[in-house]
Design a protein around this motif. Structure first.
Motif, PDB file in Angstrom:
ATOM      1  N   VAL A 153       0.829  -1.209   0.000  1.00 20.69           N
ATOM      2  CA  VAL A 153       0.000   0.000   0.000  1.00 20.69           C
ATOM      3  C   VAL A 153       0.857   1.251   0.000  1.00 20.69           C
ATOM      4  CG1 VAL A 153      -1.695   1.332   1.292  1.00 20.69           C
ATOM      5  CG2 VAL A 153      -1.880  -1.139   1.204  1.00 20.69           C
ATOM      6  N   MET A 154       1.941   1.206   0.780  1.00 21.72           N
ATOM      7  CA  MET A 154       2.769   2.396   0.940  1.00 21.72           C
ATOM      8  C   MET A 154       3.850   2.489  -0.142  1.00 21.72           C
ATOM      9  SD  MET A 154       1.890   4.301   3.383  1.00 21.72           S
ATOM     10  CE  MET A 154       0.251   4.128   4.016  1.00 21.72           C
ATOM     11  N   ARG A 155       3.874   1.492  -1.033  1.00 24.50           N
ATOM     12  CA  ARG A 155       4.873   1.532  -2.102  1.00 24.50           C
ATOM     13  C   ARG A 155       4.172   1.777  -3.440  1.00 24.50           C
ATOM     14  NH1 ARG A 155       9.259   0.568   0.474  1.00 24.50           N
ATOM     15  NH2 ARG A 155       9.046  -0.673   2.349  1.00 24.50           N
ATOM     16  N   SER A 156       4.909   2.306  -4.383  1.00 26.33           N
ATOM     17  CA  SER A 156       4.294   2.620  -5.661  1.00 26.33           C
ATOM     18  C   SER A 156       5.193   2.166  -6.778  1.00 26.33           C
ATOM     19  CB  SER A 156       4.064   4.117  -5.795  1.00 26.33           C
ATOM     20  OG  SER A 156       3.614   4.652  -4.585  1.00 26.33           O
ATOM     21  N   ASP A 157       4.614   2.163  -7.951  1.00 22.19           N
ATOM     22  CA  ASP A 157       5.351   1.896  -9.158  1.00 22.19           C
ATOM     23  C   ASP A 157       6.183   3.162  -9.417  1.00 22.19           C
ATOM     24  OD1 ASP A 157       5.953   0.491 -11.340  1.00 22.19           O
ATOM     25  OD2 ASP A 157       3.897   0.230 -12.026  1.00 22.19           O
ATOM     26  N   THR A 158       7.396   3.214  -8.851  1.00 24.62           N
ATOM     27  CA  THR A 158       8.143   4.471  -8.829  1.00 24.62           C
ATOM     28  C   THR A 158       8.264   5.126 -10.201  1.00 24.62           C
ATOM     29  OG1 THR A 158       9.449   3.390  -7.138  1.00 24.62           O
ATOM     30  CG2 THR A 158      10.192   5.537  -7.860  1.00 24.62           C
ATOM     31  N   GLY A 159       8.511   4.319 -11.218  1.00 24.00           N
ATOM     32  CA  GLY A 159       8.698   4.865 -12.554  1.00 24.00           C
ATOM     33  C   GLY A 159       7.517   5.669 -13.037  1.00 24.00           C
TER      34      GLY A 159
END
Lengths: 312, 301
Positions: free
Chosen positions: B227-233
């Motif tokens: 939840v707290m992570r994202s597809d950084t790119g």
């Protein structure tokens, strides 16, 4: 197109087709075609833009049907010469080395935790699972990698982070448990094959569909990895392909945001703001190899990527 | 205890086989976990994480000082997670069923091949493709519709743009996993339903969807920890890390990545990272606990 296709009833395995089914199938086909176009059009635009005349893009914008075609974009990519060549070499090396290392390490781990009667199975499964629940994040990882492991400007910094993933080990283990008959391995043992031989000569060859699917996904992850490259690689000779793209973008925004850049700096960066067609040609050169290889691996996807329960 | 060691000795080959994976996991995944103590240290790069002096909760004061930034990026992170997961799951399942229902198997296969392609394009490349559509003067959208919208300077457009890019990139591949489940459904179930007079919709509702539920649950559970992570790119590259757009596009991961390059004061990013990891862990445990209460079969552990 879809209408003529629907009208050839030989391909259907049902003998009798009600008009309702034909209408339903037609609507379904149209919707799927629409979605396919949505997915593929941007890829096509990339291809076309790479071969569009720069003036045409400047005047009329990007287009699927440009007024004038040109090879200048492609030619300017080839002018990168050595830089492009060494970037290709780095990317190919990291991709091949990482994928093979990862597949070997992960399939051995998956094999070990799928052995019955091995008392470390539970511990090793939990050890594998925890990183999926909790991890240190980018900042801590960056500090550990650079300060303690000294991996700045070392290709291991690109290989190791993507090498072993919980999800892939689970996929491999599920395949070993569900699709390779245990009797085969027991029979090998009775015939006197040692544990290593059983693994390398019986399990590994039978694991091929799963290895192909996981391996291809890993290879793409390596090929497309820009983030680790951006964090750890600053040496020109070690820059992978993705970093070429990131640098083009950096140069564009630098030149746009700083109007008073000295002429010498501009010249060093290639004269002017990188051109649209050249940029798209670079994109094409970077994504091209995957597009070419991918159809050969597609057949393994459905067979090889079944995720089972994570429970050990 | 003796039994345990003799078991290990008997399985020594398996220990050796597991060892390389164990070591890589340990050094790549576990050591950085310990590095999270950075949140409680006055970090000095020369000293390294573990030798830097402790500073208690000082770093978390930055969270309060930069409360607005912190709340904004946390809000964005959670918002995009929810939107992408909800829309993504529905579309992946729908597409899998749609392709599975198509009778022209050859055509379906070809179209699926084309649909999966975007997942293989890195975000570093995607951003140029997106630019070709959205650029102010040369963009395809402005040109073909006769508009003059500057997408790259208006934050309000970006939740939609990012959603469309995400759907474009991931749906084709996302459906493959569900198709592998559909391929495993016993066809006699459908035949029996047909004899009983069930129409297509009823078959989908009572046979297809229920058989996808375990996979959907596993996929959702696996994603909860992120939840707290994202597809950084998506947030760092596609938006061109553009400051004007931060109000709708900055997520924790893209913020932390940006801070690593500025490399000045790591206190705030370290505290944010710590928060990110701990919340992710808690949510994962809560979600798994809940699933185990309702449907023990589908729980992860």
């Amino acid at each position: 197109m879809e209408k003529t296709a629907v009208a050839t009833p030989i391909k259907f395995n049902h003998k009798h087709l009600s008009p309702k089914i034909i209408i339903g199938q037609t609507i379904l086909t149209i919707l799927i075609i629409a979605f396919t176009i949505f997915c593929f059009a941007p890829v096509l635009l990339t291809f076309i833009s790479a071969f569009t005349d720069e003036m045409t893009i400047n005047q009329n914008g990007f287009s699927f049907w440009p007024e004038k075609w040109s090879m200048t974009g492609m030619n300017s990519v080839l002018k990168y010469g050595d830089k492009l060549f060494s970037s290709y070499a780095v990317t190919i090396f990291v991709t091949v080395a990482g994928t093979f290392l990862g597949l070997l390490v992960m399939s051995m781990y998956a094999y070990a935790i799928s052995r019955k009667g091995f008392k470390l199975t539970k511990f090793l499964s939990i050890f594998l699972l925890i990183p999926m629940l909790f991890n240190g994040g980018q900042l801590s990882g960056y500090m550990i990698f650079t300060r303690y492991y000294g991996l700045k400007n070392n290709l291991l910094a690109l290989i190791l982070p993507l090498c072993v993933s919980t999800m892939n080990v689970i996929i491999l283990r599920t395949y070993i448990v569900n699709s390779i008959p245990g009797e085969l391995m027991e029979a090998a043992k009775i015939d006197g094959a040692g544990d290593y031989r059983t693994f390398f000569q019986i399990t590994l060859p039978l694991l091929k569909p799963s290895l192909a699917a996981v391996g291809f996904m890993m290879a793409t992850a390596y090929w497309n990895d820009w983030q680790n490259a951006l964090l750890y690689i600053s040496n020109d000779k070690l820059k992978p392909l993705q970093l070429l793209l990131v640098n083009i973008q950096k140069n564009i925004s630098f030149l746009l945001n700083n109007t008073n850049v000295p002429a010498s700096v501009r010249a060093a960066m290639g004269g002017a703001i990188p051109q649209y067609s050249a940029t798209m040609a670079t994109v094409l050169v970077v994504i091209g190899p995957i597009m070419v290889v991918y159809p050969f691996f597609q057949k393994y996807f459905i067979k090889g990527l079944t995720v089972g329960s994570v429970k050990g | 205890m003796k039994g345990f060691f003799s078991n290990i000795w008997k399985h020594r080959a398996h220990v050796v086989m597991a060892l390389p994976g164990f070591l890589i996991l340990f050094f790549i995944m576990y050591v950085p976990m310990a590095g999270l103590v950075m949140a409680f240290k006055k970090f000095d790069y020369q000293l390294g994480i573990f030798a830097s002096p402790w500073c208690g909760l000082d770093n978390f004061k930055f969270l309060v000082q930069s409360w607005k930034t912190f709340v904004n990026m946390t809000k964005n992170t959670v918002f995009y997670y929810l939107m992408f997961t909800a829309v993504g799951t529905v579309l992946n399942v729908t597409l899998a069923i749609a392709i599975d229902q198509m009778r022209l198997k050859r055509a379906a296969k070809t179209m699926q091949t084309l649909m999966i392609i975007p997942v293989f394009i890195s975000y570093a490349a995607v951003q140029f493709i997106v630019y070709a559509f959205l650029a102010k003067d040369t963009g395809l959208i402005n040109n073909s519709l006769g508009l003059n919208v500057s997408f790259y300077s208006k934050a309000a457009y970006w939740p939609w743009i990012l959603l469309i890019v995400k759907i474009w990139k991931d749906t084709g591949y996302g459906s493959v996993l569900y198709m592998s489940v559909l391929a495993g459904i016993d066809t006699s179930l459908y035949e029996a339903a047909e004899i009983d007079g069930a129409n297509k919709w009823q078959q989908i509702k009572h046979i297809t969807i229920p058989s996808l539920v375990p996979m959907i649950t596993v996929m959702l559970l696996l994603s909860v920890g992120n939840v707290m992570r994202s597809d950084t790119g998506l947030f760092y590259q596609v938006t061109r890390n553009n400051g004007i757009l931060y109000s709708t596009t900055q997520v924790i991961d893209s913020y932390v990545l940006g801070q690593i390059f500025k490399s000045s004061n790591f206190g705030f990013p370290a505290a944010t990272s710590f928060f990110q990891s701990v919340i992710g862990l808690l949510l994962m445990l809560v979600a798994n606990f809940t699933v185990r209460k309702i449907e023990p079969e589908n729980a992860l552990f």
